[in-house]
Design a protein around this motif. Sequence first.
Motif, mmCIF file in Angstrom:
data_model
loop_
_atom_site.group_PDB
_atom_site.id
_atom_site.type_symbol
_atom_site.label_atom_id
_atom_site.label_comp_id
_atom_site.label_asym_id
_atom_site.label_seq_id
_atom_site.Cartn_x
_atom_site.Cartn_y
_atom_site.Cartn_z
ATOM 1 N N VAL A 48 41.492 50.268 48.726
ATOM 2 C CA VAL A 48 42.685 50.240 47.875
ATOM 3 C C VAL A 48 42.783 48.891 47.164
ATOM 4 N N GLY A 49 42.686 47.819 47.919
ATOM 5 C CA GLY A 49 42.786 46.497 47.327
ATOM 6 C C GLY A 49 42.637 45.426 48.380
ATOM 7 N N SER A 50 42.489 44.189 47.921
ATOM 8 C CA SER A 50 42.317 43.078 48.850
ATOM 9 C C SER A 50 42.899 41.806 48.275
ATOM 10 N N ILE A 51 43.135 40.859 49.165
ATOM 11 C CA ILE A 51 43.567 39.530 48.779
ATOM 12 C C ILE A 51 42.813 38.526 49.625
ATOM 13 N N ASN A 52 42.341 37.462 48.991
ATOM 14 C CA ASN A 52 41.721 36.378 49.752
ATOM 15 C C ASN A 52 42.833 35.519 50.320
ATOM 16 N N TRP A 53 42.792 35.290 51.634
ATOM 17 C CA TRP A 53 43.914 34.625 52.289
ATOM 18 C C TRP A 53 44.158 33.243 51.721
ATOM 19 N N THR A 54 43.083 32.536 51.359
ATOM 20 C CA THR A 54 43.240 31.154 50.909
ATOM 21 C C THR A 54 43.452 31.067 49.407
ATOM 22 N N SER A 55 42.612 31.741 48.629
ATOM 23 C CA SER A 55 42.695 31.622 47.174
ATOM 24 C C SER A 55 43.745 32.525 46.559
ATOM 25 N N ARG A 56 44.162 33.551 47.315
ATOM 26 C CA ARG A 56 45.106 34.567 46.838
ATOM 27 C C ARG A 56 44.523 35.439 45.719
#
Length: 122
Positions: A48-56
């Motif tokens: 579905v989707g993702s986010i990089n925890w550090t870079s957002r």
Amino acid sequence: QVRLVESGGGLVQAGGSLRLSCAASGRTFSWYAMSWFRQAPGKVREFVGSINWTSRKTNYADSVKGRFTISRDNIENTFYLQMNALTPDDTAVYYCAADPRGGTYSSGYNYWGQGTQVTVSS
């Protein structure tokens, strides 16, 4: 021990909105991909989707672009899936997942939540 716990699923009418949460614990998630997948009955689990925890930095499947938004709260160690303009095709069990490798394939993730049901009625 890494633990991911989803919440926020439920029944909503077409055109409505829901927000899913995934509470993450057990380690620091710097540079991890924190992602959402879904699986409808009889279908394969899909990204579905993702986010990089550090870079957002975020990435979305074409089917949800413009309707779904992923965000994260550093203090609460939680990430979210805001779903708007829902359609019956969005009906599925939604899973959150985490891994330093990330990507759009479920095989790339070692850590998974238990899943939460989202049902969109027409």
